[in-house]
Design an enzyme around this catalytic site. Structure first.
Site, PDB file in Angstrom:
ATOM      1  N   LYS A  83      39.705  53.299  48.220  1.00 18.80           N
ATOM      2  CA  LYS A  83      40.904  54.031  48.629  1.00 18.80           C
ATOM      3  C   LYS A  83      41.100  53.942  50.138  1.00 18.80           C
ATOM      4  O   LYS A  83      42.188  53.627  50.624  1.00 18.80           O
ATOM      5  CB  LYS A  83      40.781  55.495  48.190  1.00 18.80           C
ATOM      6  CG  LYS A  83      42.007  56.302  48.483  1.00 18.80           C
ATOM      7  CD  LYS A  83      41.852  57.739  48.043  1.00 18.80           C
ATOM      8  CE  LYS A  83      41.934  57.852  46.531  1.00 18.80           C
ATOM      9  NZ  LYS A  83      41.685  59.190  46.039  1.00 18.80           N
ATOM     10  N   ARG A 107      39.598  63.740  50.055  1.00 18.88           N
ATOM     11  CA  ARG A 107      39.441  63.040  48.776  1.00 18.88           C
ATOM     12  C   ARG A 107      38.257  62.105  48.810  1.00 18.88           C
ATOM     13  O   ARG A 107      37.997  61.468  49.821  1.00 18.88           O
ATOM     14  CB  ARG A 107      40.663  62.154  48.490  1.00 18.88           C
ATOM     15  CG  ARG A 107      41.931  62.855  48.241  1.00 18.88           C
ATOM     16  CD  ARG A 107      43.048  61.815  48.291  1.00 18.88           C
ATOM     17  NE  ARG A 107      44.341  62.457  48.226  1.00 18.88           N
ATOM     18  CZ  ARG A 107      45.056  62.601  47.120  1.00 18.88           C
ATOM     19  NH1 ARG A 107      44.600  62.132  45.985  1.00 18.88           N
ATOM     20  NH2 ARG A 107      46.223  63.194  47.152  1.00 18.88           N
ATOM     21  N   GLY A 133      38.971  59.880  38.640  1.00 14.83           N
ATOM     22  CA  GLY A 133      38.797  61.273  38.224  1.00 14.83           C
ATOM     23  C   GLY A 133      37.356  61.753  38.169  1.00 14.83           C
ATOM     24  O   GLY A 133      37.103  62.875  37.771  1.00 14.83           O
ATOM     25  N   MET A 189      35.128  62.052  40.678  1.00 15.74           N
ATOM     26  CA  MET A 189      34.669  62.875  41.804  1.00 15.74           C
ATOM     27  C   MET A 189      35.791  63.806  42.249  1.00 15.74           C
ATOM     28  O   MET A 189      36.838  63.858  41.635  1.00 15.74           O
ATOM     29  CB  MET A 189      34.194  61.973  42.923  1.00 15.74           C
ATOM     30  CG  MET A 189      32.865  61.341  42.595  1.00 15.74           C
ATOM     31  SD  MET A 189      32.394  60.158  43.810  1.00 15.74           S
ATOM     32  CE  MET A 189      33.662  58.963  43.651  1.00 15.74           C
ATOM     33  N   ARG A 206      45.740  50.250  44.548  1.00 16.50           N
ATOM     34  CA  ARG A 206      44.519  49.544  44.135  1.00 16.50           C
ATOM     35  C   ARG A 206      44.909  48.554  43.049  1.00 16.50           C
ATOM     36  O   ARG A 206      45.980  48.690  42.445  1.00 16.50           O
ATOM     37  CB  ARG A 206      43.467  50.518  43.616  1.00 16.50           C
ATOM     38  CG  ARG A 206      43.972  51.362  42.481  1.00 16.50           C
ATOM     39  CD  ARG A 206      42.969  52.419  42.081  1.00 16.50           C
ATOM     40  NE  ARG A 206      43.611  53.375  41.185  1.00 16.50           N
ATOM     41  CZ  ARG A 206      43.100  54.540  40.850  1.00 16.50           C
ATOM     42  NH1 ARG A 206      41.954  54.911  41.332  1.00 16.50           N
ATOM     43  NH2 ARG A 206      43.725  55.341  40.034  1.00 16.50           N
ATOM     44  N   CYS A 265      20.355  31.412  20.881  1.00 20.35           N
ATOM     45  CA  CYS A 265      21.089  31.945  19.735  1.00 20.35           C
ATOM     46  C   CYS A 265      20.802  33.423  19.477  1.00 20.35           C
ATOM     47  O   CYS A 265      21.261  33.988  18.495  1.00 20.35           O
ATOM     48  CB  CYS A 265      20.818  31.126  18.478  1.00 20.35           C
ATOM     49  SG  CYS A 265      19.121  31.278  17.915  1.00 20.35           S
ATOM     50  N   TYR A 297      23.756  24.772  25.381  1.00 21.88           N
ATOM     51  CA  TYR A 297      24.737  25.576  24.653  1.00 21.88           C
ATOM     52  C   TYR A 297      24.298  27.031  24.528  1.00 21.88           C
ATOM     53  O   TYR A 297      23.127  27.369  24.724  1.00 21.88           O
ATOM     54  CB  TYR A 297      24.988  24.985  23.250  1.00 21.88           C
ATOM     55  CG  TYR A 297      23.820  25.134  22.296  1.00 21.88           C
ATOM     56  CD1 TYR A 297      23.718  26.252  21.476  1.00 21.88           C
ATOM     57  CD2 TYR A 297      22.832  24.163  22.223  1.00 21.88           C
ATOM     58  CE1 TYR A 297      22.635  26.397  20.606  1.00 21.88           C
ATOM     59  CE2 TYR A 297      21.754  24.304  21.366  1.00 21.88           C
ATOM     60  CZ  TYR A 297      21.661  25.427  20.556  1.00 21.88           C
ATOM     61  OH  TYR A 297      20.594  25.581  19.713  1.00 21.88           O
TER      62      TYR A 297
END
Ligand code: PEP
Ligand code: MG
Length: 896
Positions: A21, A91, A100, A102, A335, A839, A859
């Site tokens: 922020k 903030r 949301g 903190m 953001r 695998c 692979y």
């Protein structure tokens, strides 16, 4: 250490120090967008605060106060002044966005005196006292850790007593009365009064935001998203602007494109005459952004041009928070917007085609785990639905589960193995543990940018928000379906939600399997041009093989043949084979199984025509095909107690019990399974190999190109593989006869026992390929039972960070990875053309795929639905790491 930085001095590249922020506020200030002035206290300070056992560093506050002086000058107001008071927001702002999780405090700087100054300077006492009561409430929550309901209760009671419906009707006098009550409740619970000194307010608020880095919900969020604890949060102190000063004011959130679909339109919501968190918190259901164009057209035009400028600048979709104060637009945050998988693909392809980013950048923008979302199920359109109501389609995918009404119940029920849908009026960050375990989330309030929506999208869970027709009661909800029909759904009743359309449906619904969109197909094609790793699939049926092929699988890396033994109609034959006392009896059962296996293999060969099909011979211990020993013992004792018993049945059960007991092992995972079984009972493997080659011949006759790779499981010693290879080659010669040279088969082994990895150089003499079975290799290297560890100590290990992650999901590179690196290198030094792959479950995990790429494996093989994800991750690995040298070398292990 840099501790305090005004917005005009920072920029977007300083995220680690200023938080996301802070860095973006600085960047917006730098490019001349309207941002209220402020400054950031850095993440270094947060780390220092925790290092000093939760104490702010010496001298920090002098720096903060001098930054406040600059703010005062910029605004022409003074902090704590009784005439022109400066108000600020405080903030949190972490490096990685944690919406949301903190805390935030608004309107800081108000006290009994300055509130009167604000009332005089704005000419609006009602507004000033509303701001003051909001400050006290947030301060109580954040600084004194008081539950919101203490304040909510007083607010609701006051509104009721004085006959106010909406907050904006409340008079200044009524707010004053409430403020007195708020102060009393703080004094009672916090044991001190609400601070009247504004500097003390600021100090306590800054510390509280740093503290909130370690609150419970933030810790859970960090765990889920693997955000390191030491990252810390910054604190942004910013002069307030007000969206609640009248009808030419408001606040909102806007995305530069639709974050659900990726559509190129301005998308968002706003609330007129509202402050701060009202939109994000989902307390009131906001209006769509297009309405702003009608209400305040000039502001809308400014917002649109700021959105275009920001998107160009950041070269990505932006999520922008804004406030309109008396007709003037301010940007409070931007953001990169969180997005659904569908939008992520649409946006990546869109930005590449618009020439904004390269194909490589487009591919890197896709979070592989998000692709799971795209491959989510949807509601089968042909099914009859009992639609109860509709809300906002907040996160795609459909889900069915039992309704629960709080996060704790969701957690408890899910632990008991139930599927749940979490139903709330709105979610708050405290509900995160419920959202985590729920199949989906339904809320009656809140918009597309509310907490529930953002969190669910991030987790790829279906979510329907703002479904206002449903009325929540104690552990139930009512919904008016038509004028004459009202339905009630109680806790535990089955409901379904469709996050793509917003529908809420009664009962269980049929879900349809997902398909690839045109954009995803295009993106995957770009990924295929870039990746070096081949992507195979783990599939045991022609259907799965076909599905995987349609998702782009280039072969089968693991066909577990035991699954062919387990279908209900075959189990009796398989049991007959196991129970046989005489070789002839066993041969007869095997002869019965042979054509069944042959037809399985034919189906798979056809589905994978032209591509390699790696068939693993039988792996699990034989008792797995027999009934449970304890149940049999009970059945036997019941039967033997019956006076006129059915002797035939008794004999059958007795024989079965004897066999089960003789096969019983204390540690079956370390017992007679894999090639050990093949050595003890070669006739079983012989039957399987015969079936494979007969199927191959049949397919060749049909002009189907077949490429069988026969894989021997659980080899630990080269002589095991040597004997098994001889068996395969002998059987091949026998079945194929003169056509031996027409079937191009290979014989290889799983590397899943540590000894096999260590002696891979010798084992490679008998193998054409190695397939790392990292499920067993992890189990045996760490000594953790894969069937037990996750339900026992492993969760604790991961939660308390004894281990960085679950090694059955994310490859333990330091341990298991070292064995793989060693084995691949030793194997290739014996046989340079040895093919290597993986695998185990790790074949579908991004980090593990990066490891396989870096180690030069050929692979990866994963479940059909993960194939698209693996194609993208393999390309991302090639972009991020370049191509590894041809020959993997033994490097010292890196510590985690
Ligand atoms: C493995 O061990 O990694 C593997 C793929 O085999 P299974 O999971 O069937 O034991
Ligand atoms: Mg295994």
């Amino acid at each position: 250490m840099l501790r305090v930085m005004p917005f005009e001095q920072g920029n977007a590249s300083m995220k680690h120090l200023l938080g996301g922020k802070g860095a973006n506020l600085a960047e917006m200030t730098r490019v001349g967008l309207p941002v209220p002035p402020g400054f950031t206290i850095t993440t270094d300070v947060c780390r220092a605060y925790y290092a000093a056992d939760r104490k702010l560093p010496e001298g920090l506050f002098e720096e903060v106060l001098s930054a406040m002086k600059q703010l005062e000058q910029a605004k022409g107001e003074r902090f704590g002044d009784s005439e022109q008071p400066l108000l600020v927001s405080v903030r949190s702002g972490s490096v990685t966005s944690m919406p949301g999780m903190m805390d935030t405090i608004l309107n800081l700087g108000l006290n009994d005196e300055t509130v009167e100054g604000l009332a005089r300077s704005t000419g609006d006492a009602r507004f000033a006292y509303d701001c003051y009561r909001r400050l006290i409430q947030m301060f109580g929550n954040v600084v004194f850790d008081m539950e919101g309901y203490h304040f909510e209760f007083l607010l609701q009671r006051m509104k009721q007593q004085q006959g106010f419906d909406q907050d904006h009707q409340v008079t200044a006098e009524a707010w004053k009365t409430l403020i007195a009550e708020y102060k009393a409740v703080i004094a009672k619970h916090a044991g001190r009064s609400f601070p009247q000194q504004v500097i003390e307010q600021l100090q306590l608020a800054v510390e509280a935001v740093f503290r909130s880095w370690n609150n419970h919900r933030a810790q859970i969020y960090r765990n889920i998203h693997q955000i390191p604890d030491e990252q810390g949060t910054a604190v942004n102190v910013q002069s307030m602007v007000f969206g609640n000063m009248g009808t030419d004011c408001g606040t909102g959130v806007v995305f530069t494109r639709n974050p659900s679909t990726g559509e190129h339109i301005l998308y968002g919501e706003f609330l007129m005459n509202a402050q701060g968190e009202d939109v994000v918190a989902g307390v009131r259901t906001p209006m769509p952004i297009a309405k702003l164009e009608e209400e305040l057209p000039e502001v809308y035009a400014q917002l649109e041009s700021a959105a275009i400028k920001l998107e160009k600048h950041y070269r990505d979709m932006q999520d922008i928070e804004f406030t309109v104060e008396k007709g003037k637009l301010y940007l409070l945050q931007t953001r990169n917007g969180k997005r659904t998988a569908q939008a992520a693909v649409q946006l990546a392809v869109g930005f590449v085609k618009e020439g904004t980013i390269t194909k490589e950048e487009g591919i890197q923008r896709i979070e592989p785990f998000h692709l799971d979302q795209l491959l989510h199920r949807a509601i089968d359109t042909s099914s009859e639905l009992d639609v109860l109501a509709s809300g906002l389609p907040a996160s795609p995918g459909a889900a069915t589960g039992q309704a629960v009404f709080d996060a704790d119940t969701a957690e408890a029920w899910s632990r008991a193995g139930k599927k749940v849908i979490l139903v709330r009026s709105e979610t708050t960050p405290e509900d995160i543990h419920g959202v985590l375990v729920a199949e989906g989330v339904l809320t009656s309030r809140g918009g597309m940018t509310s907490h529930a929506a953002v969190v669910a999208r991030g987790m790829g869970k279906p979510c329907v928000c703002g479904c206002e027709p449903i009325r929540l009661r104690e552990r139930a909800f009512d919904v008016v379906v038509t004028d004459s029909v009202t339905a009630t759904i109680a806790e535990g009743e089955w409901i379904s939600i469709d996050g793509a359309t917003g529908r809420v449906i009664r009962g269980v619904v049929q879900l349809r399997e997902p398909e690839l969109t045109a954009e995803l197909v295009e993106l995957l094609a770009w990924a295929d041009d870039i990746r070096r790793l081949q992507v195979y699939t783990n599939a045991d049926t022609p259907e799965d093989a076909g599905k995987a092929r349609s998702f782009g699988a280039e072969g089968i890396g693991l066909c577990r043949t035991e699954h062919m033994f387990m279908s209900p109609e075959r189990v009796p034959v398989v049991r007959g084979m196991i129970l046989a006392d005489q070789p002839e009896e066993r041969a007869a059962a095997l002869a019965e199984l042979l054509p069944m296996q042959q037809s399985d293999f034919e189906g798979i060969f056809r589905a994978m025509a032209g591509l390699p099909v790696t068939i693993r011979l039988l792996d699990p211990p034989l008792h797995e095909f027999l009934p449970n020993m304890e149940e049999l013992a009970i059945q036997y004792s019941l039967l033997s107690q019956q006076k006129i018993g059915n002797t035939e049945e008794l004999q059958r059960v007795e024989r079965m019990l004897r066999k089960v007991r003789s096969l019983h092992e204390m540690n079956p995972m370390l017992g007679t399974r894999g090639c050990r079984l093949g050595l003890i009972h070669p006739e079983i493997y012989e039957m399987q190999v015969e079936a494979i080659f007969r199927a191959a011949l049949q397919c060749l006759d049909e002009k189907v190109d077949v490429r069988p790779d026969i894989m021997i499981p659980l080899v630990g010693h080269e002589s095991e593989l040597k004997i098994m290879r001889e068996l395969v080659d002998r059987k091949a010669a026998e079945v194929l006869g003169a056509r031996l040279s027409t079937v191009h088969y290979r014989v290889g082994t799983m590397i899943e026992v540590p000894r096999a990895a260590i002696t891979a150089g010798s084992i490679a003499k008998h193998a054409d390929f190695f397939s790392f079975g990292t499920n067993d290799l992890t189990q045996m290297t760490l000594g953790y039972s894969r069937d037990d560890a996750e339900g026992k100590f492993l969760t604790h290990y991961v939660e308390s960070k004894v281990l960085p992650s679950n090694p059955f999901q994310v490859l333990d590179q330091e341990g298991v990875g070292t064995l793989i690196r060693w084995a691949a290198a030793q194997g290739k030094s014996t046989k340079p053309q040895l093919k290597t792959g993986i695998c185990g479950e790790h074949g579908g995990d991004k980090e593990s795929i990066f490891f396989c790429h870096a180690e030069g494996l050929d692979y990866i093989s994963c479940s059909p639905y993960r194939v698209p994800l693996a194609r993208i991750a393999a390309a991302q690995a090639a972009i991020a790491l370049g191509n590894p040298s041809e020959q993997a070398s033994i490097k010292p292990a890196q510590s985690a």
